[in-house]
Structures are given as structure tokens and as C-alpha cells.
Design an enzyme around this catalytic site. Sequence first.
Site, PDB file in Angstrom:
ATOM      1  N   SER A 124     -37.401  37.975   9.755  1.00  0.00           N
ATOM      2  CA  SER A 124     -38.202  36.849  10.752  1.00  0.00           C
ATOM      3  C   SER A 124     -38.158  35.518  10.114  1.00  0.00           C
ATOM      4  CB  SER A 124     -39.664  37.351  11.105  1.00  0.00           C
ATOM      5  OG  SER A 124     -40.380  36.481  11.488  1.00  0.00           O
ATOM      6  N   TYR A 148     -47.681  41.006   7.254  1.00  0.00           N
ATOM      7  CA  TYR A 148     -46.503  40.967   8.130  1.00  0.00           C
ATOM      8  C   TYR A 148     -45.256  40.290   7.670  1.00  0.00           C
ATOM      9  CZ  TYR A 148     -43.178  40.381  11.893  1.00  0.00           C
ATOM     10  OH  TYR A 148     -41.967  40.186  12.520  1.00  0.00           O
ATOM     11  N   LYS A 152     -41.757  41.991   5.702  1.00  0.00           N
ATOM     12  CA  LYS A 152     -40.423  41.412   6.155  1.00  0.00           C
ATOM     13  C   LYS A 152     -39.435  40.882   4.755  1.00  0.00           C
ATOM     14  CE  LYS A 152     -40.126  42.263  10.470  1.00  0.00           C
ATOM     15  NZ  LYS A 152     -39.504  43.362  10.952  1.00  0.00           N
TER      16      LYS A 152
HETATM   17  P1  NAD Z   1     -41.463  45.794  19.639  1.00  0.00           P
HETATM   18  O1  NAD Z   1     -42.943  46.377  19.130  1.00  0.00           O
HETATM   19  O2  NAD Z   1     -41.353  45.675  21.114  1.00  0.00           O
HETATM   20  O3  NAD Z   1     -40.473  46.894  19.217  1.00  0.00           O
HETATM   21  C1  NAD Z   1     -40.529  47.688  18.082  1.00  0.00           C
HETATM   22  C2  NAD Z   1     -40.327  49.062  18.438  1.00  0.00           C
HETATM   23  O4  NAD Z   1     -40.356  49.944  17.264  1.00  0.00           O
HETATM   24  C3  NAD Z   1     -41.270  49.691  19.293  1.00  0.00           C
HETATM   25  O5  NAD Z   1     -40.778  50.670  20.375  1.00  0.00           O
HETATM   26  C4  NAD Z   1     -42.205  50.615  18.379  1.00  0.00           C
HETATM   27  O6  NAD Z   1     -42.772  51.726  19.211  1.00  0.00           O
HETATM   28  C5  NAD Z   1     -41.101  51.227  17.433  1.00  0.00           C
HETATM   29  N1  NAD Z   1     -41.912  51.470  16.316  1.00  0.00           N
HETATM   30  C6  NAD Z   1     -42.747  50.987  15.363  1.00  0.00           C
HETATM   31  N2  NAD Z   1     -42.990  51.822  14.286  1.00  0.00           N
HETATM   32  C7  NAD Z   1     -42.268  52.690  14.205  1.00  0.00           C
HETATM   33  C8  NAD Z   1     -41.904  53.857  13.544  1.00  0.00           C
HETATM   34  N3  NAD Z   1     -42.622  53.962  12.359  1.00  0.00           N
HETATM   35  N4  NAD Z   1     -40.795  54.959  14.031  1.00  0.00           N
HETATM   36  C9  NAD Z   1     -40.236  54.651  14.814  1.00  0.00           C
HETATM   37  N5  NAD Z   1     -40.537  53.596  15.819  1.00  0.00           N
HETATM   38  C10 NAD Z   1     -41.496  52.734  15.474  1.00  0.00           C
HETATM   39  O7  NAD Z   1     -41.129  44.508  18.843  1.00  0.00           O
HETATM   40  P2  NAD Z   1     -39.682  43.615  19.062  1.00  0.00           P
HETATM   41  O8  NAD Z   1     -40.459  42.162  19.435  1.00  0.00           O
HETATM   42  O9  NAD Z   1     -38.783  44.011  19.859  1.00  0.00           O
HETATM   43  O10 NAD Z   1     -39.533  43.572  17.511  1.00  0.00           O
HETATM   44  C11 NAD Z   1     -38.444  44.159  16.930  1.00  0.00           C
HETATM   45  C12 NAD Z   1     -38.248  43.937  15.361  1.00  0.00           C
HETATM   46  O11 NAD Z   1     -37.935  42.462  15.307  1.00  0.00           O
HETATM   47  C13 NAD Z   1     -39.404  44.243  14.645  1.00  0.00           C
HETATM   48  O12 NAD Z   1     -39.186  44.445  13.495  1.00  0.00           O
HETATM   49  C14 NAD Z   1     -40.140  42.704  14.454  1.00  0.00           C
HETATM   50  O13 NAD Z   1     -40.935  42.669  13.320  1.00  0.00           O
HETATM   51  C15 NAD Z   1     -39.008  42.069  14.409  1.00  0.00           C
HETATM   52  N6  NAD Z   1     -39.192  40.718  14.768  1.00  0.00           N
HETATM   53  C16 NAD Z   1     -39.746  40.150  16.135  1.00  0.00           C
HETATM   54  C17 NAD Z   1     -39.969  39.083  16.492  1.00  0.00           C
HETATM   55  C18 NAD Z   1     -40.726  38.835  17.867  1.00  0.00           C
HETATM   56  O14 NAD Z   1     -41.427  37.662  18.050  1.00  0.00           O
HETATM   57  N7  NAD Z   1     -40.527  39.523  18.760  1.00  0.00           N
HETATM   58  C19 NAD Z   1     -39.620  37.822  15.804  1.00  0.00           C
HETATM   59  C20 NAD Z   1     -39.259  38.293  14.586  1.00  0.00           C
HETATM   60  C21 NAD Z   1     -38.855  39.507  14.270  1.00  0.00           C
HETATM   61  N1  UFG Z   2     -49.767  29.063  20.828  1.00  0.00           N
HETATM   62  C1  UFG Z   2     -50.594  28.581  21.545  1.00  0.00           C
HETATM   63  N2  UFG Z   2     -51.712  29.497  22.109  1.00  0.00           N
HETATM   64  C2  UFG Z   2     -51.269  30.825  22.493  1.00  0.00           C
HETATM   65  C3  UFG Z   2     -50.190  31.230  21.671  1.00  0.00           C
HETATM   66  C4  UFG Z   2     -49.570  30.528  20.990  1.00  0.00           C
HETATM   67  O1  UFG Z   2     -50.986  27.373  21.637  1.00  0.00           O
HETATM   68  O2  UFG Z   2     -51.843  31.511  22.837  1.00  0.00           O
HETATM   69  C5  UFG Z   2     -48.884  28.215  19.951  1.00  0.00           C
HETATM   70  C6  UFG Z   2     -48.861  28.520  18.656  1.00  0.00           C
HETATM   71  O3  UFG Z   2     -50.070  27.731  18.053  1.00  0.00           O
HETATM   72  C7  UFG Z   2     -47.429  27.935  18.161  1.00  0.00           C
HETATM   73  C8  UFG Z   2     -46.727  28.555  19.356  1.00  0.00           C
HETATM   74  O4  UFG Z   2     -47.510  28.318  20.345  1.00  0.00           O
HETATM   75  O5  UFG Z   2     -47.384  26.591  17.820  1.00  0.00           O
HETATM   76  C9  UFG Z   2     -45.926  29.702  19.286  1.00  0.00           C
HETATM   77  O6  UFG Z   2     -46.794  30.658  18.876  1.00  0.00           O
HETATM   78  P1  UFG Z   2     -46.376  32.162  19.045  1.00  0.00           P
HETATM   79  O7  UFG Z   2     -47.523  32.904  18.413  1.00  0.00           O
HETATM   80  O8  UFG Z   2     -45.677  32.604  20.124  1.00  0.00           O
HETATM   81  O9  UFG Z   2     -45.278  32.216  17.917  1.00  0.00           O
HETATM   82  P2  UFG Z   2     -45.269  31.787  16.087  1.00  0.00           P
HETATM   83  O10 UFG Z   2     -44.260  30.990  15.946  1.00  0.00           O
HETATM   84  O11 UFG Z   2     -46.607  31.384  15.915  1.00  0.00           O
HETATM   85  O12 UFG Z   2     -45.079  33.557  15.543  1.00  0.00           O
HETATM   86  C10 UFG Z   2     -44.088  34.048  15.851  1.00  0.00           C
HETATM   87  C11 UFG Z   2     -44.292  35.555  15.641  1.00  0.00           C
HETATM   88  C12 UFG Z   2     -44.553  35.798  14.438  1.00  0.00           C
HETATM   89  C13 UFG Z   2     -43.410  35.628  13.233  1.00  0.00           C
HETATM   90  C14 UFG Z   2     -43.130  33.878  13.537  1.00  0.00           C
HETATM   91  C15 UFG Z   2     -42.211  33.408  12.545  1.00  0.00           C
HETATM   92  O13 UFG Z   2     -45.318  35.949  16.405  1.00  0.00           O
HETATM   93  O14 UFG Z   2     -44.478  37.366  14.327  1.00  0.00           O
HETATM   94  O15 UFG Z   2     -42.949  33.860  14.954  1.00  0.00           O
HETATM   95  O16 UFG Z   2     -41.174  34.254  13.153  1.00  0.00           O
HETATM   96  F1  UFG Z   2     -43.930  35.656  12.327  1.00  0.00           F
END
Ligand code: NAD
Ligand code: UFG
Length: 337
Positions: A124, A148, A152
Site C-alpha cells: 500500500s 496496518y 505491510k
Molecule cells: P477486502 O477486505 O475486500 O479483501 C481481503 C480478503 O481477504 C477478504 O475477502 C477477506 O475475507 C480475506 N481474508 C482476510 N484475512 C484472511 C485470512 N487470514 N485468511 C484467508 N482470507 C482472509 O480488501 P481489499 O480492498 O480487496 O484489499 C485486498 C488487499 O489489498 C489487502 O491486503 C489490503 O490490505 C490491500 N490494500 C487495499 C487497499 C484498499 O484501499 N482497498 C489499499 C492498499 C492495499
Molecule cells: N475523507 C473524508 N471523509 C470520509 C473519508 C475520507 O473527508 O468520510 C478524506 C480523507 O481525509 C482523505 C481522503 O478522503 O483526504 C481519502 O480518504 P480514504 O480513507 O478513502 O483514503 P486514505 O488515503 O486516507 O487511506 C487509504 C486506505 C488506507 C491506506 C491508505 C494509503 O484506506 O488503508 O489509503 O494507501 F493505508
Amino acid sequence: MKVLVTGGAGYIGSHTVVLLIEAGYEVVVFDNFSNASKESIRRVEAIVGKKIVVVEGDIRYREDLAKVFSSHKIDAVIHFAGLKAVGESVEQPLRYYDNNVNGSVVLCEVMSEYNCKSIIFSSSATVYGDPHTTPILEDFPLSATNPYGRSKLMVEEILRDVYLSDNEWKIVLLRYFNPVGAHASGTIGEDPNGLPNNLMPFISQTAVGKREYLSVFGNDYDTVDGTGVRDYIHVIDLAQGHLNALDRIRNFNEPMTINLGTGNGYSVLEMVEAFEKASAKKVPYKIVERRVGDIATCFADPSYAKEVLDWEATRGIDEMCEDTWRWQSQNPNGYII
Ligand code: NAD
Ligand code: UFG
């Protein structure tokens, strides 16, 4: 080629599974459904017109993984499984380290036992902490401000150590910026539990009438309009990045760390405006205090992904909002049917 997709029932995983199957890969989904619904699998099956092999199991349990590796010859793993809520990780650090770090260690151990040594890991942009400048390049300093993010960073380092111990490993660390959007069918998308933490689901739930208004966390940042700026990337573009990585993984002679972003930053208010245009709905908002831990601006320099993966995002902010709206308006309660 047979690919194990951990977390394949989740938001990014389900979209990636669609693209993998459409591209002709054999796929095994492995998920414990801690943050996903079985309905997402049924919807993916409807999109691709095929049954999907799904194994319900937990990456922390070696027996669960061994079952998969002993019954399938897995060539590569795309490792999405993990917990991802920043606030929750501060309250439950041990759960996050156990799930995200320990789970990844067990996964690598079992992969090694079965001589499967290719892995693409979901990292991330959070690993850049508060960047001193933007756009962000892969060699910028790394830091974490919550468990978190630290999980990563830890897994990235563990995977680099794994490579140092055994150069046969092929490792790609993909650092996602802010994934949004949904499959164009509107049948799969992001389905957060309870109150969304992230901006896009909050906006779309407000537009559909599930939330009264959006709280905008601060308008006194040093940005175009004072609200936070992020690099929103369409989930299909993001998923495609994994396919490009998979295609090339055999040719990489060292672990590859690659940003997946668009290179464009949009403010919260710009996102609200774009969403109102795409949905023809009002998104009422109130400016409230800054959210603790937030940074002003975060967007990628995506040129390395172009160079080594021949990948770049092609979907703009309007398509991101239109696709999110199609999913949200057709499924106001997500996968609960
Ligand atoms: P998500 O929660 O929708 O998907 C994660 C999946 O992993 C879920 O289906 C959950 O049931 C499964 N899971 C969790 N723990 C598990 C375990 N111990 N064993 C088996 N399955 C398990 O999240 P997502 O948004 O699809 O994110 C996928 C990956 O990308 C995650 O590792 C997340 O940290 C990373 N990521 C997500 C974002 C974001 O904003 N969505 C940003 C950066 C990185
Ligand atoms: N924001 C609002 N109101 C809300 C939610 C978000 O104003 O209800 C604003 C935040 O302050 C930020 C922007 O919208 O300025 C984006 O916020 P998000 O929570 O959607 O995303 P972030 O960039 O803060 O965080 C995301 C993931 C984290 C990850 C990070 C960096 O949620 O897990 O990106 O990859 F760590």
C-alpha cells in the site's frame, strides 16, 4: 498456469479473478470470508460464465493451505488476504500482526514446501508515511504510523529476506494508491462492513440515501481547495496491473517494488463534484475536523510500472464514479440480497 488468489472473494481480489479467468488462467480462490460474502463469488461466476474453484480457509492455518497445494499444482500466488482497517489496527494490533504478518509467513512456508516460489503481494502507498514531496517514487523513504501500515512494511521486508535466502523466489510488491470503482456490470464492487472508512464508499452511500451527509475531514490543508488529495485508481486498472505482473514474473531476477496509481491527485471536493455529475444525485457534506493520521497529499509517480510492467491506468475519474454509482445504485445494501 494455475494461480492461487488469497483473499479472492474480497473487493480487489474478486475483480482480479474476473480478469484472470477472462485471460485464460486457472484460478483457485482461497478466502476465510472474514470480510467477504459468498455472493461475490456467485456474481463473479455469472460474469465469467464458469464455476470457480473456491477453498474456504485461513492463511494462518498451514493445514488449510496444505490442502490446496496438495490437490492443485499452483504456479503462482496473488496474495490479497489481509485485514485493512487503519483505525481497527490501532485498537487490535495483535490481530493485525497475526493475520497480515503471521498469515503471510505461513503462506510462504507452505509455498516453499510445495516448491511454489512466485508471489505478488498487495502492499500500500501507506508505506510512504507522510511523503516530503509528490509524486511519490518507489525509492522514497518508508515509514508507518499505525499497525496496518507497519504490517505491510514488515511483509515487504520479510519477502525481500525470503528472496535473499533463496534466489529462486520471484516476488512482486505492488503498492496500491486508492482503489475505487467497480466492474462495469455493476454486479460486483466494494461492500464495506458498517460505516465506511474510505471516501468513495461514503460518498456513494450518501448519494444513495443510506447516509445523511459526508463529513469532509478538514479544509485547511495546503491543497487546491484545502481538502485532502489522493490518487484514486479504478479497481479494474489495478486488477490489470496484477495480470501484467504475473505475465512477467518469471523474468524478474530480483524482488520488484512497483507503485500502482494513476499519477493524478484529486481533492475530496473534486471527488464529490465528479460523483454528483456521474450519479445526478446531490452529495450533501459538512466540513469537520481533520482525521488523525491523515496527510494532505498523496499521489504516485507511476512511470516505473509503465517501464517494467508495460502498465498504466486508463480509466479516469468520471468512469470511476460512474462504475461506483452503477454498483451502489443496483446494490444499495451490497451483497446482502
Ligand atoms: P477486502 O477486505 O475486500 O479483501 C481481503 C480478503 O481477504 C477478504 O475477502 C477477506 O475475507 C480475506 N481474508 C482476510 N484475512 C484472511 C485470512 N487470514 N485468511 C484467508 N482470507 C482472509 O480488501 P481489499 O480492498 O480487496 O484489499 C485486498 C488487499 O489489498 C489487502 O491486503 C489490503 O490490505 C490491500 N490494500 C487495499 C487497499 C484498499 O484501499 N482497498 C489499499 C492498499 C492495499
Ligand atoms: N475523507 C473524508 N471523509 C470520509 C473519508 C475520507 O473527508 O468520510 C478524506 C480523507 O481525509 C482523505 C481522503 O478522503 O483526504 C481519502 O480518504 P480514504 O480513507 O478513502 O483514503 P486514505 O488515503 O486516507 O487511506 C487509504 C486506505 C488506507 C491506506 C491508505 C494509503 O484506506 O488503508 O489509503 O494507501 F493505508
